[in-house]
Design a protein around this motif. Structure first.
Motif, PDB file in Angstrom:
ATOM      1  N   ALA A 188      12.678  40.892  12.900  1.00  0.00           N
ATOM      2  CA  ALA A 188      14.509  40.856  12.876  1.00  0.00           C
ATOM      3  C   ALA A 188      15.125  41.134  11.870  1.00  0.00           C
ATOM      4  N   LEU A 189      14.774  41.496  10.857  1.00  0.00           N
ATOM      5  CA  LEU A 189      15.060  41.794   9.491  1.00  0.00           C
ATOM      6  C   LEU A 189      14.467  43.802   9.862  1.00  0.00           C
ATOM      7  N   LEU A 190      13.276  43.762   9.949  1.00  0.00           N
ATOM      8  CA  LEU A 190      12.869  45.513  10.660  1.00  0.00           C
ATOM      9  C   LEU A 190      13.730  45.782  10.996  1.00  0.00           C
ATOM     10  N   TYR A 191      14.264  44.885  12.241  1.00  0.00           N
ATOM     11  CA  TYR A 191      15.275  46.175  13.225  1.00  0.00           C
ATOM     12  C   TYR A 191      16.596  46.643  12.280  1.00  0.00           C
ATOM     13  N   SER A 192      17.242  45.213  11.662  1.00  0.00           N
ATOM     14  CA  SER A 192      18.377  45.206  10.701  1.00  0.00           C
ATOM     15  C   SER A 192      18.568  46.587  10.078  1.00  0.00           C
ATOM     16  N   ILE A 193      17.370  46.723   8.889  1.00  0.00           N
ATOM     17  CA  ILE A 193      16.877  48.114   8.266  1.00  0.00           C
ATOM     18  C   ILE A 193      16.747  49.627   8.768  1.00  0.00           C
ATOM     19  N   ARG A 194      15.863  49.383  10.178  1.00  0.00           N
ATOM     20  CA  ARG A 194      15.787  50.690  10.122  1.00  0.00           C
ATOM     21  C   ARG A 194      16.103  51.343  12.014  1.00  0.00           C
ATOM     22  N   GLY A 195      16.902  50.104  12.990  1.00  0.00           N
ATOM     23  CA  GLY A 195      17.113  49.937  13.947  1.00  0.00           C
ATOM     24  C   GLY A 195      16.317  49.895  14.688  1.00  0.00           C
ATOM     25  N   PHE A 196      15.908  49.484  16.224  1.00  0.00           N
ATOM     26  CA  PHE A 196      15.290  49.906  16.883  1.00  0.00           C
ATOM     27  C   PHE A 196      14.413  50.405  17.553  1.00  0.00           C
ATOM     28  N   PRO A 197      12.927  50.714  18.202  1.00  0.00           N
ATOM     29  CA  PRO A 197      11.809  51.699  17.438  1.00  0.00           C
ATOM     30  C   PRO A 197      11.822  52.335  18.546  1.00  0.00           C
ATOM     31  N   VAL A 198      11.740  53.410  18.935  1.00  0.00           N
ATOM     32  CA  VAL A 198      11.609  55.041  19.747  1.00  0.00           C
ATOM     33  C   VAL A 198      10.878  55.457  19.665  1.00  0.00           C
ATOM     34  N   GLY A 199      10.840  55.534  21.372  1.00  0.00           N
ATOM     35  CA  GLY A 199       9.120  56.096  21.958  1.00  0.00           C
ATOM     36  C   GLY A 199       8.269  55.178  21.717  1.00  0.00           C
ATOM     37  N   LYS A 200       6.907  55.302  22.365  1.00  0.00           N
ATOM     38  CA  LYS A 200       5.851  55.206  22.542  1.00  0.00           C
ATOM     39  C   LYS A 200       5.058  54.533  21.588  1.00  0.00           C
ATOM     40  N   GLY A 201       3.900  54.419  21.521  1.00  0.00           N
ATOM     41  CA  GLY A 201       2.832  53.985  21.351  1.00  0.00           C
ATOM     42  C   GLY A 201       2.449  54.692  19.903  1.00  0.00           C
ATOM     43  N   GLY A 202       1.822  55.366  19.435  1.00  0.00           N
ATOM     44  CA  GLY A 202       1.288  56.550  17.706  1.00  0.00           C
ATOM     45  C   GLY A 202       2.492  57.241  17.827  1.00  0.00           C
ATOM     46  N   ALA A 203       3.399  56.965  19.001  1.00  0.00           N
ATOM     47  CA  ALA A 203       4.522  58.366  18.581  1.00  0.00           C
ATOM     48  C   ALA A 203       6.106  57.691  17.898  1.00  0.00           C
ATOM     49  N   ALA A 204       5.454  56.480  18.266  1.00  0.00           N
ATOM     50  CA  ALA A 204       7.066  55.293  18.572  1.00  0.00           C
ATOM     51  C   ALA A 204       7.656  55.122  16.930  1.00  0.00           C
ATOM     52  N   THR A 205       8.634  55.520  16.750  1.00  0.00           N
ATOM     53  CA  THR A 205       9.481  55.626  15.070  1.00  0.00           C
ATOM     54  C   THR A 205      10.461  54.946  14.595  1.00  0.00           C
ATOM     55  N   PHE A 206      12.101  54.830  14.105  1.00  0.00           N
ATOM     56  CA  PHE A 206      12.290  54.126  14.181  1.00  0.00           C
ATOM     57  C   PHE A 206      14.092  54.450  14.675  1.00  0.00           C
ATOM     58  N   GLU A 207      15.122  54.001  14.157  1.00  0.00           N
ATOM     59  CA  GLU A 207      16.285  54.813  14.877  1.00  0.00           C
ATOM     60  C   GLU A 207      16.616  55.891  13.510  1.00  0.00           C
ATOM     61  N   ARG A 208      15.821  54.976  12.323  1.00  0.00           N
ATOM     62  CA  ARG A 208      16.976  55.448  10.922  1.00  0.00           C
ATOM     63  C   ARG A 208      15.985  55.514  10.213  1.00  0.00           C
ATOM     64  N   ASP A 209      15.544  55.473   8.899  1.00  0.00           N
ATOM     65  CA  ASP A 209      14.709  54.798   7.386  1.00  0.00           C
ATOM     66  C   ASP A 209      15.816  53.922   6.310  1.00  0.00           C
ATOM     67  N   ILE A 210      15.238  53.256   5.305  1.00  0.00           N
ATOM     68  CA  ILE A 210      15.565  52.753   4.730  1.00  0.00           C
ATOM     69  C   ILE A 210      16.675  53.590   3.669  1.00  0.00           C
ATOM     70  N   HIS A 211      15.865  55.590   3.785  1.00  0.00           N
ATOM     71  CA  HIS A 211      18.025  55.713   3.146  1.00  0.00           C
ATOM     72  C   HIS A 211      18.464  55.746   3.983  1.00  0.00           C
ATOM     73  N   ALA A 212      19.052  55.584   4.312  1.00  0.00           N
ATOM     74  CA  ALA A 212      20.067  55.909   5.319  1.00  0.00           C
ATOM     75  C   ALA A 212      21.009  54.370   5.040  1.00  0.00           C
ATOM     76  N   LEU A 213      20.264  53.424   4.298  1.00  0.00           N
ATOM     77  CA  LEU A 213      21.267  52.790   4.164  1.00  0.00           C
ATOM     78  C   LEU A 213      21.919  52.513   2.553  1.00  0.00           C
ATOM     79  N   SER A 214      23.059  52.206   2.170  1.00  0.00           N
ATOM     80  CA  SER A 214      23.575  52.021   1.032  1.00  0.00           C
ATOM     81  C   SER A 214      22.964  51.130   0.109  1.00  0.00           C
ATOM     82  N   ASP A 215      23.394  50.704  -0.955  1.00  0.00           N
ATOM     83  CA  ASP A 215      22.326  50.089  -2.358  1.00  0.00           C
ATOM     84  C   ASP A 215      23.594  48.295  -1.791  1.00  0.00           C
ATOM     85  N   GLN A 216      24.613  48.689  -1.600  1.00  0.00           N
ATOM     86  CA  GLN A 216      25.020  47.430  -0.917  1.00  0.00           C
ATOM     87  C   GLN A 216      24.943  47.191   0.432  1.00  0.00           C
ATOM     88  N   GLN A 217      24.600  47.919   1.416  1.00  0.00           N
ATOM     89  CA  GLN A 217      24.373  47.056   2.459  1.00  0.00           C
ATOM     90  C   GLN A 217      22.982  46.804   2.773  1.00  0.00           C
TER      91      GLN A 217
END
Ligand code: KG4
Ligand code: ZN
Length: 354
Positions: free
Chosen positions: A220-249
């Motif tokens: 759940a923490l991973l999804y909070s940080i990066r959003g939900f998984p996008v795509g399937k298998g080896g090509a799967a990624t996330f909606e965003r990466d950690i850099h999309a968050l401010s230090d306060q977030q």
């Protein structure tokens, strides 16, 4: 009685001299964090080689700080379980050598049991028994009905990650630095859990369960940080990466993680206290031990819980939360006093016996 103990179970090389099971004359710890940092976790082979390099200087320093000569010692103790076997073997073999050369009793000590003894070091108020014990560390998260320093029965344990392990992985996800627990704790103190994008789940398993689970919280923490998984298998990624968050977030999400993780520990302590009472073994004290007991929220919440349950809470001093040899020497005193000792066949074991 003066006991010298050696600790090499994971990534700390430590030696300590303790008098009469409670007065710490020296507590020397060499941490290998810098060696393992680039791998993001402990590399067993690197750890055991570093123990070989550091054990002798750490041992000499412990004797020097305590102003004790080897001939003045009463016994040699060593953490012989649980741990990385290659690392444990360094301490166990050194302890055997000392025991044989000095003609002193050798005592193998269970590291998990010793964490629960750490709160009895450097204090004038020993706990009353039976007590309810919680070990919260990088390798273990377990509850015990504790009848004496040497006699305890497991009431529940984690079915997946230990809470410290979850902290370490959460810290990697949040880019909070290595080692993870302490840096995540610091980050969380700058955040506000209510501002986090979503509440994190507190998995309590069945209503009566005294076991723990932290893997769902991690996901759940991973999804909070990066959003939900996008795509399937080896090509799967996330909606965003950690850099999309401010230090306060990041700090707010860390605070939400900390509240959930520590909240789970508190709920289970409350359940276990009720269970011991129902079983006719009402606890007289709460005993906490392990690296995670250095956590700021855990320390304050445990104090509040103790007030609510009207039980004294025994927390180790900060120096005795994480891995150290003083807790081993302290517990070894009780074995020696009971007339126990181990022979030179003492094994190094990967698992705890409690
Ligand atoms: O007891 P310990 O030194 O080693 C084991 O026996 O496992 O515990 C180490 C664990 C690590 O996972 C570390 O991240 C965690 O304790 N830890 C903390 C804090 N300080 C250390 N976890 C949460 N908050 C802290 N302040
Ligand atoms: Zn430990």
């Amino acid at each position: 009685m003066l006991i010298l103990a050696l600790e090499t179970s994971c990534d700390e090389t430590a030696a300590a001299v303790v008098e009469n099971g409670g007065r710490v004359l020296s507590n020397v710890i060499h941490s290998q964090h810098d060696l393992h940092e680039k791998y993001g976790g402990v590399v067993p082979e690197v750890a055991s080689r570093a123990h070989l390099d550091w054990l002798t200087p750490v041992l000499r320093e412990a004797l020097a700080q305590a102003q004790v000569k080897p001939q003045e010692l009463s016994a040699i103790a060593v953490g012989n379980r649980p741990g990385l076997v290659g690392s444990l073997l360094v301490g166990v073999n050194a302890a055997k050598g000392l025991s044989w050369a000095l003609g002193l009793p050798l005592l193998g000590i269970d590291h998990v049991q010793a964490h629960l003894y750490a709160s009895a070091l450097d204090t004038d108020t020993p706990p009353a028994f039976p007590a309810l014990g919680l070990v919260a560390s990088g390798g273990h998260t377990s509850l015990y009905a504790v009848e004496s320093p040497l006699k305890m029965t497991k009431l529940g344990a984690t079915i997946d990650d230990a809470v410290g392990e979850a902290y370490d992985k959460a810290a990697v996800m949040l880019g909070a630095g290595y080692p993870g627990g302490a840096s995540l704790d610091k980050l969380a103190q700058m955040g506000d859990a209510k501002q986090a994008p979503r509440e994190l789940p507190r998995s309590l398993l069945s209503p009566e369960s005294l076991d723990f689970s932290f893997s769902g919280l991690k996901t759940a923490l991973l999804y909070s940080i990066r959003g939900f998984p996008v795509g399937k298998g080896g090509a799967a990624t996330f909606e965003r990466d950690i850099h999309a968050l401010s230090d306060q977030q990041r700090a707010d999400i860390a605070a939400a993680f900390q509240e959930a993780a520590i909240g789970i520990l508190m709920t289970k302590l409350r359940r276990a206290a009720a269970k011991m009472k129902a079983d006719g073994m009402a606890p007289q004290a709460l005993l906490l031990g392990g690296g995670v007991v250095a956590n700021s929220l855990l320390r304050s919440e445990a104090a509040k819980l103790g007030q609510k349950l009207r039980l004294p809470v025994h927390l180790p001093k900060m120096a005795y939360c994480a891995d150290n040899a003083a807790m081993l020497a302290g517990l070894a005193h009780h074995r020696l006093f009971a007339g126990e000792a181990d022979g030179l066949m003492l094994p190094a074991l990967p698992s705890s016996l409690v």
